[in-house]
Design a protein around this motif. Structure first.
Motif, PDB file in Angstrom:
ATOM      1  N   LYS A   5       0.830  -1.201   0.000  1.00 47.26           N
ATOM      2  CA  LYS A   5       0.000   0.000   0.000  1.00 47.26           C
ATOM      3  C   LYS A   5       0.865   1.252   0.000  1.00 47.26           C
ATOM      4  N   GLY A   6       0.319   2.318  -0.577  1.00 45.23           N
ATOM      5  CA  GLY A   6       0.994   3.609  -0.542  1.00 45.23           C
ATOM      6  C   GLY A   6       0.523   4.418   0.659  1.00 45.23           C
ATOM      7  N   ASN A   7       1.465   4.995   1.394  1.00 39.14           N
ATOM      8  CA  ASN A   7       1.149   5.818   2.564  1.00 39.14           C
ATOM      9  C   ASN A   7       1.486   7.281   2.271  1.00 39.14           C
ATOM     10  N   PRO A   8       0.524   8.060   1.794  1.00 33.71           N
ATOM     11  CA  PRO A   8       0.807   9.470   1.491  1.00 33.71           C
ATOM     12  C   PRO A   8       0.902  10.316   2.763  1.00 33.71           C
ATOM     13  N   TYR A   9       1.938  11.115   2.840  1.00 32.08           N
ATOM     14  CA  TYR A   9       2.114  12.047   3.964  1.00 32.08           C
ATOM     15  C   TYR A   9       2.311  13.442   3.380  1.00 32.08           C
ATOM     16  N   GLU A  10       1.384  14.342   3.707  1.00 34.34           N
ATOM     17  CA  GLU A  10       1.376  15.675   3.086  1.00 34.34           C
ATOM     18  C   GLU A  10       2.061  16.701   3.979  1.00 34.34           C
ATOM     19  N   VAL A  11       2.853  17.543   3.332  1.00 32.80           N
ATOM     20  CA  VAL A  11       3.430  18.713   3.988  1.00 32.80           C
ATOM     21  C   VAL A  11       2.940  19.932   3.205  1.00 32.80           C
ATOM     22  N   HIS A  12       2.183  20.793   3.873  1.00 29.21           N
ATOM     23  CA  HIS A  12       1.573  21.942   3.200  1.00 29.21           C
ATOM     24  C   HIS A  12       2.221  23.236   3.690  1.00 29.21           C
ATOM     25  N   ASP A  13       2.790  23.969   2.754  1.00 28.47           N
ATOM     26  CA  ASP A  13       3.376  25.280   3.051  1.00 28.47           C
ATOM     27  C   ASP A  13       2.234  26.298   3.085  1.00 28.47           C
ATOM     28  N   ILE A  14       1.867  26.749   4.283  1.00 29.19           N
ATOM     29  CA  ILE A  14       0.685  27.591   4.442  1.00 29.19           C
ATOM     30  C   ILE A  14       0.848  28.954   3.774  1.00 29.19           C
ATOM     31  N   ALA A  15       1.987  29.575   3.919  1.00 28.45           N
ATOM     32  CA  ALA A  15       2.186  30.927   3.376  1.00 28.45           C
ATOM     33  C   ALA A  15       2.133  30.925   1.851  1.00 28.45           C
ATOM     34  N   ASN A  16       2.818  29.971   1.227  1.00 32.93           N
ATOM     35  CA  ASN A  16       2.873  29.916  -0.239  1.00 32.93           C
ATOM     36  C   ASN A  16       1.744  29.090  -0.851  1.00 32.93           C
ATOM     37  N   ASN A  17       0.938  28.462   0.018  1.00 35.36           N
ATOM     38  CA  ASN A  17      -0.162  27.616  -0.430  1.00 35.36           C
ATOM     39  C   ASN A  17       0.338  26.555  -1.421  1.00 35.36           C
ATOM     40  N   GLU A  18       1.394  25.873  -1.041  1.00 35.19           N
ATOM     41  CA  GLU A  18       1.975  24.819  -1.865  1.00 35.19           C
ATOM     42  C   GLU A  18       2.027  23.519  -1.066  1.00 35.19           C
ATOM     43  N   GLY A  19       1.732  22.431  -1.721  1.00 38.81           N
ATOM     44  CA  GLY A  19       1.732  21.144  -1.054  1.00 38.81           C
ATOM     45  C   GLY A  19       2.794  20.220  -1.602  1.00 38.81           C
ATOM     46  N   PHE A  65       8.924   7.924   9.521  1.00 38.67           N
ATOM     47  CA  PHE A  65       8.501   8.258   8.162  1.00 38.67           C
ATOM     48  C   PHE A  65       7.948   9.685   8.107  1.00 38.67           C
ATOM     49  N   ALA A  66       7.200  10.088   9.129  1.00 39.89           N
ATOM     50  CA  ALA A  66       6.630  11.432   9.157  1.00 39.89           C
ATOM     51  C   ALA A  66       7.716  12.493   9.181  1.00 39.89           C
ATOM     52  N   VAL A  67       8.706  12.320  10.050  1.00 39.01           N
ATOM     53  CA  VAL A  67       9.783  13.313  10.150  1.00 39.01           C
ATOM     54  C   VAL A  67      10.638  13.289   8.890  1.00 39.01           C
ATOM     55  N   GLU A  68      10.852  12.108   8.318  1.00 46.16           N
ATOM     56  CA  GLU A  68      11.617  12.031   7.075  1.00 46.16           C
ATOM     57  C   GLU A  68      10.904  12.766   5.949  1.00 46.16           C
ATOM     58  N   SER A  69       9.571  12.749   5.971  1.00 43.25           N
ATOM     59  CA  SER A  69       8.803  13.491   4.967  1.00 43.25           C
ATOM     60  C   SER A  69       9.056  14.989   5.098  1.00 43.25           C
ATOM     61  N   ILE A  70       9.115  15.475   6.348  1.00 40.34           N
ATOM     62  CA  ILE A  70       9.420  16.897   6.570  1.00 40.34           C
ATOM     63  C   ILE A  70      10.836  17.204   6.091  1.00 40.34           C
ATOM     64  N   ARG A  71      11.756  16.312   6.357  1.00 38.26           N
ATOM     65  CA  ARG A  71      13.147  16.506   5.927  1.00 38.26           C
ATOM     66  C   ARG A  71      13.230  16.616   4.392  1.00 38.26           C
ATOM     67  N   ARG A  72      12.531  15.719   3.712  1.00 41.68           N
ATOM     68  CA  ARG A  72      12.592  15.724   2.247  1.00 41.68           C
ATOM     69  C   ARG A  72      11.887  16.943   1.660  1.00 41.68           C
ATOM     70  N   TRP A  73      10.789  17.359   2.318  1.00 42.58           N
ATOM     71  CA  TRP A  73      10.134  18.586   1.840  1.00 42.58           C
ATOM     72  C   TRP A  73      11.115  19.751   1.904  1.00 42.58           C
ATOM     73  N   TRP A  74      11.848  19.870   3.002  1.00 36.06           N
ATOM     74  CA  TRP A  74      12.790  20.973   3.150  1.00 36.06           C
ATOM     75  C   TRP A  74      13.903  20.896   2.107  1.00 36.06           C
TER      76      TRP A  74
END
Length: 329
Positions: free
Chosen positions: A235-249, A262-271
């Motif tokens: 299964k795919g586990n989507p974890y969303e990081v939404h940039d509120i100011a720029n309205n970008e996901g 996995f959640a923290v790694e998602s934040i790391r990769r978003w950055w």
């Protein structure tokens, strides 16, 4: 008459009928269809019936009326401005069966929902099942007629709606206002503010999904009949990081379990992929999240992984949590 000629005649008659239909009453529709059928000769009734949607019996009746010169039933006088004899036409089901509506209402809305004496459970309200129960009660009715009667009574097919909330904390508004103030404070300083959330798991593989896409006619995408989990793809586990100011996901899709790592790694990769370019002078980060699953407030691994990330980035982290009933922690 060959098929090509029949199709062409059918189109011509259909266009005529569509143009005249708004100005014709029931009698004139019948006579128009009959006149067209007679002019076409053999096979004309079938062609006109397909073109207009009027039944063959009605067109045949109109042909007899035109040939005999007598409109309406013989021996019965039709009043001026009327198209039927008095009392003509099929009687409505509710007129022929006066107990139909009361019995139907007793099925669709029992005295108490879940009443064991009711033939139907309160969740089972399809017109076909209602028609079956009405037949058992002695009514001659089809599911289509049941649908018409329900529409006449003002019923419509509706889904339930989430409007009832549980108990809320007495300081809930104050807590949410605090989050808003913190977000505005970070945004004024041009510091990143993100909202993180775990989305619904999806089967990975060739499975049916909701929605449509443009493809050549009669060439749909073929998918598996059964939605059984693929042992290799999982299964795919989507974890969303939404940039509120720029309205970008940004969405990170994992194929393993939904863990705090996995959640923290998602934040790391978003950055690394987006955040560092949007906020090159960032010195702190505000994360807003709910209190469930991998980023729950009581999950120690989530706090440990965030601390590791903070040490790696040398950022100051601020976490705002949003609880469903109790406000903010």
């Amino acid at each position: 008459m060959n098929i090509y000629i029949a199709n062409q005649l059918e189109k011509i008659v259909s266009e005529k009928y569509k143009s005249l239909k708004p100005f014709l009453d029931e009698q004139n529709k019948r006579l128009f269809a009959a006149a067209e059928a007679i002019s076409l000769g053999e096979g004309g009734i079938s062609i006109v019936s397909r073109a207009t949607g009027i039944s063959r019996d009605t067109i045949s009746k109109g042909c007899k009326e035109l040939e005999s010169g007598i409109i309406g039933a013989s021996g019965i006088s039709i009043p001026d401005s009327k198209i039927r004899a008095p009392g003509g036409g099929r009687k409505k089901s509710v007129d022929k069966d006066p107990t139909l509506i009361p019995d139907l209402e007793s099925l669709i809305e029992p005295t108490s929902r879940g009443d064991p004496e009711s033939p139907l459970h309160w969740t089972s309200k399809s017109v076909r099942k209602l028609a079956e129960e009405l037949k058992k009660m002695g009514h001659k009715v089809t599911h289509a007629r049941v649908a018409d009667v329900l529409h006449m009574l003002g019923y419509s097919l509706q889904a339930n709606r989430k409007t009832i909330e549980g108990a809320s904390h007495h300081d809930r508004d104050q807590q949410f206002n605090y989050i808003i103030e913190k977000c505005e404070e970070f945004q004024e300083e041009h510091q990143p503010v993100i909202s993180v959330d775990k989305k619904k798991k999806e089967l990975a593989g060739n499975f049916k999904s909701v929605g449509m896409e443009l493809r050549p006619k009669k060439d749909p995408m073929n998918v598996n009949v059964y939605d059984f989990k693929d042992r290799e793809l999982g299964k795919g586990n989507p974890y969303e990081v939404h940039d509120i100011a720029n309205n970008e996901g940004w969405v990170n899709v994992g194929i393993d379990h939904d863990t705090a790592s996995f959640a923290v790694e998602s934040i790391r990769r978003w950055w690394n992929m987006m955040g560092c370019m949007s906020y090159p002078d960032a010195k702190k980060l505000l994360v807003t999240a709910d209190c469930g699953r991998s980023n729950g407030s009581r999950v120690r691994l989530w706090k440990t992984e965030l601390q590791k990330l903070e040490l790696d980035w040398k950022f100051q982290f601020a976490i705002s949590r949003q609880e469903q009933a109790n406000g903010i922690k």
